[in-house]
Design an enzyme around this catalytic site. Structure first.
Site, PDB file in Angstrom:
ATOM      1  N   ASP A 131       0.914  -1.204  -0.161  1.00 33.52           N
ATOM      2  CA  ASP A 131       0.033   0.098   0.129  1.00 33.52           C
ATOM      3  C   ASP A 131       1.008   1.312   0.122  1.00 33.52           C
ATOM      4  OD1 ASP A 131      -1.777   2.200   0.470  1.00 33.52           O
ATOM      5  OD2 ASP A 131      -2.776   1.241   2.403  1.00 33.52           O
ATOM      6  N   GLU A 162      28.706  11.374   5.711  1.00 34.64           N
ATOM      7  CA  GLU A 162      29.129   9.973   6.300  1.00 34.64           C
ATOM      8  C   GLU A 162      29.050   9.037   5.071  1.00 34.64           C
ATOM      9  OE1 GLU A 162      25.785   7.802   8.337  1.00 34.64           O
ATOM     10  OE2 GLU A 162      24.772   9.644   8.268  1.00 34.64           O
ATOM     11  N   CYS A 179      24.704  11.417  11.090  1.00 33.89           N
ATOM     12  CA  CYS A 179      23.937  12.591  10.925  1.00 33.89           C
ATOM     13  C   CYS A 179      24.217  13.774  11.625  1.00 33.89           C
ATOM     14  CB  CYS A 179      22.360  12.308  10.597  1.00 33.89           C
ATOM     15  SG  CYS A 179      22.024  10.684   9.928  1.00 33.89           S
ATOM     16  N   HIS A 226      16.286  16.456  13.195  1.00 34.48           N
ATOM     17  CA  HIS A 226      16.759  15.830  12.182  1.00 34.48           C
ATOM     18  C   HIS A 226      15.665  14.848  11.418  1.00 34.48           C
ATOM     19  CE1 HIS A 226      19.191  12.645   9.855  1.00 34.48           C
ATOM     20  NE2 HIS A 226      18.952  11.906  10.952  1.00 34.48           N
ATOM     21  N   LYS A 282       7.030  12.093  15.706  1.00 35.48           N
ATOM     22  CA  LYS A 282       7.163  11.504  16.776  1.00 35.48           C
ATOM     23  C   LYS A 282       8.030  12.180  17.838  1.00 35.48           C
ATOM     24  CE  LYS A 282       6.190   6.945  14.947  1.00 35.48           C
ATOM     25  NZ  LYS A 282       6.708   5.758  14.531  1.00 35.48           N
TER      26      LYS A 282
HETATM   27  N1  CAA Z   1      -0.955   3.117   5.913  1.00 36.95           N
HETATM   28  C1  CAA Z   1      -0.424   3.718   6.823  1.00 36.95           C
HETATM   29  N2  CAA Z   1       0.657   3.726   7.495  1.00 36.95           N
HETATM   30  C2  CAA Z   1       1.020   2.370   7.602  1.00 36.95           C
HETATM   31  C3  CAA Z   1       0.652   1.523   6.588  1.00 36.95           C
HETATM   32  C4  CAA Z   1      -0.487   1.845   5.704  1.00 36.95           C
HETATM   33  N3  CAA Z   1      -0.860   1.100   4.802  1.00 36.95           N
HETATM   34  N4  CAA Z   1       1.590   0.422   6.628  1.00 36.95           N
HETATM   35  C5  CAA Z   1       2.200   0.644   7.592  1.00 36.95           C
HETATM   36  N5  CAA Z   1       2.031   1.926   8.161  1.00 36.95           N
HETATM   37  C6  CAA Z   1       2.999   2.599   9.265  1.00 36.95           C
HETATM   38  C7  CAA Z   1       3.282   1.681  10.345  1.00 36.95           C
HETATM   39  O1  CAA Z   1       2.036   1.418  11.263  1.00 36.95           O
HETATM   40  C8  CAA Z   1       4.391   2.241  11.106  1.00 36.95           C
HETATM   41  O2  CAA Z   1       4.094   3.201  11.766  1.00 36.95           O
HETATM   42  P1  CAA Z   1       4.425   3.553  13.159  1.00 36.95           P
HETATM   43  O3  CAA Z   1       6.033   3.727  13.342  1.00 36.95           O
HETATM   44  O4  CAA Z   1       3.849   4.752  13.761  1.00 36.95           O
HETATM   45  O5  CAA Z   1       4.066   2.405  14.162  1.00 36.95           O
HETATM   46  C9  CAA Z   1       5.174   3.100   9.905  1.00 36.95           C
HETATM   47  O6  CAA Z   1       4.206   2.924   8.720  1.00 36.95           O
HETATM   48  C10 CAA Z   1       6.318   2.179   9.467  1.00 36.95           C
HETATM   49  O7  CAA Z   1       6.121   0.843   9.275  1.00 36.95           O
HETATM   50  P2  CAA Z   1       6.720  -0.298   9.911  1.00 36.95           P
HETATM   51  O8  CAA Z   1       6.551  -0.233  11.273  1.00 36.95           O
HETATM   52  O9  CAA Z   1       6.325  -1.658   9.263  1.00 36.95           O
HETATM   53  O10 CAA Z   1       8.299  -0.311   9.865  1.00 36.95           O
HETATM   54  P3  CAA Z   1       9.402  -0.517   8.471  1.00 36.95           P
HETATM   55  O11 CAA Z   1       9.518  -2.104   8.422  1.00 36.95           O
HETATM   56  O12 CAA Z   1       8.848   0.111   7.311  1.00 36.95           O
HETATM   57  O13 CAA Z   1      10.660   0.228   8.981  1.00 36.95           O
HETATM   58  C11 CAA Z   1      11.993   1.818   9.496  1.00 36.95           C
HETATM   59  C12 CAA Z   1      10.435   1.396   9.132  1.00 36.95           C
HETATM   60  C13 CAA Z   1      12.215   0.996  10.796  1.00 36.95           C
HETATM   61  C14 CAA Z   1      12.040   3.457  10.062  1.00 36.95           C
HETATM   62  C15 CAA Z   1      12.825   1.586   8.500  1.00 36.95           C
HETATM   63  O14 CAA Z   1      12.324   2.583   7.253  1.00 36.95           O
HETATM   64  C16 CAA Z   1      14.444   1.873   8.616  1.00 36.95           C
HETATM   65  O15 CAA Z   1      14.793   0.945   9.147  1.00 36.95           O
HETATM   66  N6  CAA Z   1      14.772   3.147   8.368  1.00 36.95           N
HETATM   67  C17 CAA Z   1      16.324   3.526   8.445  1.00 36.95           C
HETATM   68  C18 CAA Z   1      16.688   3.672   9.945  1.00 36.95           C
HETATM   69  C19 CAA Z   1      16.272   5.092  10.351  1.00 36.95           C
HETATM   70  O16 CAA Z   1      15.757   5.929   9.261  1.00 36.95           O
HETATM   71  N7  CAA Z   1      16.068   5.488  11.538  1.00 36.95           N
HETATM   72  C20 CAA Z   1      15.617   6.744  12.140  1.00 36.95           C
HETATM   73  C21 CAA Z   1      16.366   6.998  13.454  1.00 36.95           C
HETATM   74  S1  CAA Z   1      18.163   7.114  13.332  1.00 36.95           S
HETATM   75  C22 CAA Z   1      18.466   8.311  12.485  1.00 36.95           C
HETATM   76  O17 CAA Z   1      17.794   9.369  12.539  1.00 36.95           O
HETATM   77  C23 CAA Z   1      19.728   8.475  11.851  1.00 36.95           C
HETATM   78  C24 CAA Z   1      19.664   8.303  10.255  1.00 36.95           C
HETATM   79  O18 CAA Z   1      19.349   9.245   9.732  1.00 36.95           O
HETATM   80  C25 CAA Z   1      19.725   6.784   9.704  1.00 36.95           C
END
Ligand code: CAA
Length: 385
Positions: A30, A80, A112, A234, A243
């Site tokens: 989706d 980085e 970052c 960030h 959040k």
């Molecule tokens: N409609 C609306 N929302 C939906 C949906 C749909 N059909 N399907 C899923 N969602 C929502 C989920 O409910 C979830 O929301 P919440 O977090 O509020 O619970 C959100 O979409 C994400 O979905 P998932 O929980 O299934 O997560 P994911 O497996 O897609 O992974 C992630 C998300 C962990 C952020 C991943 O993208 C990731 O690892 N990203 C890289 C790491 C990162 O950016 N970390 C951020 C902090 S670290 C940092 O800031 C340093 C940096 O720059 C890397």
């Protein structure tokens, strides 16, 4: 004491992007997971003749007018996704921009967070030498493994800032709160092209670091939460900022007002993560898109670098700042872009990497004035159009 801070700010993104709806279609999921769940629309993609050097040079060229160049005695390049383990990427930028040789150039790294480290060091230097200016550039290409959960949070871009005494955009205030903790939430060993990431853990640690930085900021005698006119966070993806602001509002028992963060998320939603540059892309977005006049008002800034180092600090918007923005240029950079098919995106994702030292000529695809023309005998060659 002399005011120090940001006199000019500009960013650059390449012309190619993949829409997250295209990625979702390929993955059979989706598209709202990306548009609403993580709050992102597009991933900016560099072509093979673009990298952190060309992105940085494009961003910096806009703000380095002739009158400034002679006063710049330091270039701090935060990244980085650097292109060499030894030579600083900023040296290539220094040459492309024809900056004076009487200048120090250094590359800084802490995930970052390094853009903020560079900005704070620049402010310290200018406090000691108020007649000098520092060019701070944060430039990154955020790339994760294909088909990994983090793939949707890729992006790239560069932000350049001219740091000076009596800045005409933003005074960076001396009080700040820091938080450091040795964790493995996101890291990239030297032998890897893409990072390893414990995604959910990283989002928890980001929020913990926000609490820690705010606590330190408050203990250092920082401003009250309610004084801030806007907040920029960030933004690895914009939902992270949502959040973060919910958390900071709750800590301060304040209403969670999304209007205090929305202007700072507009550009990031269309670009994706650009690591060290992300907070400063948010800052540019906030300044360009905020309707109300912010003159004299403080804004809160939160920087997070996995691993982890974080900092909360404030900037006071200077009267007349609107005349110093590159709003139209920024908007046209984002509007005038080309969408990639999934197949073209995948081909662009696989960057040429001639590790045997053979010559590789890059196809001419960049829209800017600076290009990586070829790699030959392990040396990267850049040119200005
Ligand atoms: N409609 C609306 N929302 C939906 C949906 C749909 N059909 N399907 C899923 N969602 C929502 C989920 O409910 C979830 O929301 P919440 O977090 O509020 O619970 C959100 O979409 C994400 O979905 P998932 O929980 O299934 O997560 P994911 O497996 O897609 O992974 C992630 C998300 C962990 C952020 C991943 O993208 C990731 O690892 N990203 C890289 C790491 C990162 O950016 N970390 C951020 C902090 S670290 C940092 O800031 C340093 C940096 O720059 C890397």
């Amino acid at each position: 004491m002399t005011k120090v801070g940001i006199d000019k700010i500009s960013f650059y993104v390449p012309k190619h992007y993949i829409a997250l709806s295209t990625l979702a279609e390929k993955q059979g999921i989706d598209p709202e997971k990306y548009s609403r769940g993580i709050g992102q629309n597009k991933i900016a993609m560099p072509s093979h003749d673009e990298d952190v050097v060309t992105l940085a040079a494009e961003a910096a060229a806009k703000i380095v007018a002739e009158e400034d160049a002679a006063k710049i005695d330091t270039v701090l390049f935060a990244t980085e996704s650097g292109i060499d383990q030894s030579k600083a990427a900023g040296v290539y930028v220094h040459e492309l921009l024809k900056l004076p040789q009487r200048c120090r150039v250094v590359e800084l790294k802490h995930a970052c967070y390094s853009g903020t480290a560079a900005l704070q060091l620049a402010c310290g230097h200018v406090t000691r030498k108020p007649d000098r200016k520092v060019l701070v550039i944060a430039s990154d290409v955020s790339r994760y493994d294909l088909a990994s959960p983090a793939e949707a949070t890729q992006g790239c871009g560069a932000v350049a800032m001219l740091v000076s005494a009596n800045p005409r955009l933003l005074e960076i205030e001396a009080t700040s709160g820091c938080h450091t903790e040795d964790i493995m939430d996101f890291w990239r060993p030297n032998y890897r092209k893409t990072p390893l990431v414990d995604g959910k853990f990283s989002t928890i640690k980001y929020l913990n670091a926000l609490s820690g930085s705010w606590e330190d900021y408050a203990q250092q005698g920082g401003r009250d939460f309610n004084e801030m006119a806007q907040f920029c966070y960030h933004l690895p993806f914009t939902m992270m900022g949502v959040k973060a602001h919910r958390k900071l509002s709750s800590i301060n028992k304040a209403q969670n007002d999304q209007g205090l963060i929305e202007p700072g998320m507009i550009y990031n939603r269309e670009v994706g993560n650009c690591y060290a540059a992300s907070l400063y892309l948010s800052l540019a977005s906030m300044l360009d898109n905020m309707d109300a006049d912010l003159s004299g008002r403080p804004v809160g800034l939160f920087s997070y670098g996995s691993g982890a180092v974080a900092e909360f600090f404030t900037a006071v918007v200077q009267p007349g700042y609107r005349d110093r923005l590159f709003r139209e240029h920024h908007r046209s950079l984002l509007e005038d872009r080309t969408a990639l098919s999934y197949e073209d995106y995948e081909a662009m994702w696989h960057t040429p990497d001639p590790q045997d030292g053979t010559s590789h000529i890059m196809p001419n695809a960049a829209r800017g004035q600076f290009r990586l023309t070829h790699i030959d005998e392990h040396k990267r060659h850049y040119a200005a159009a």
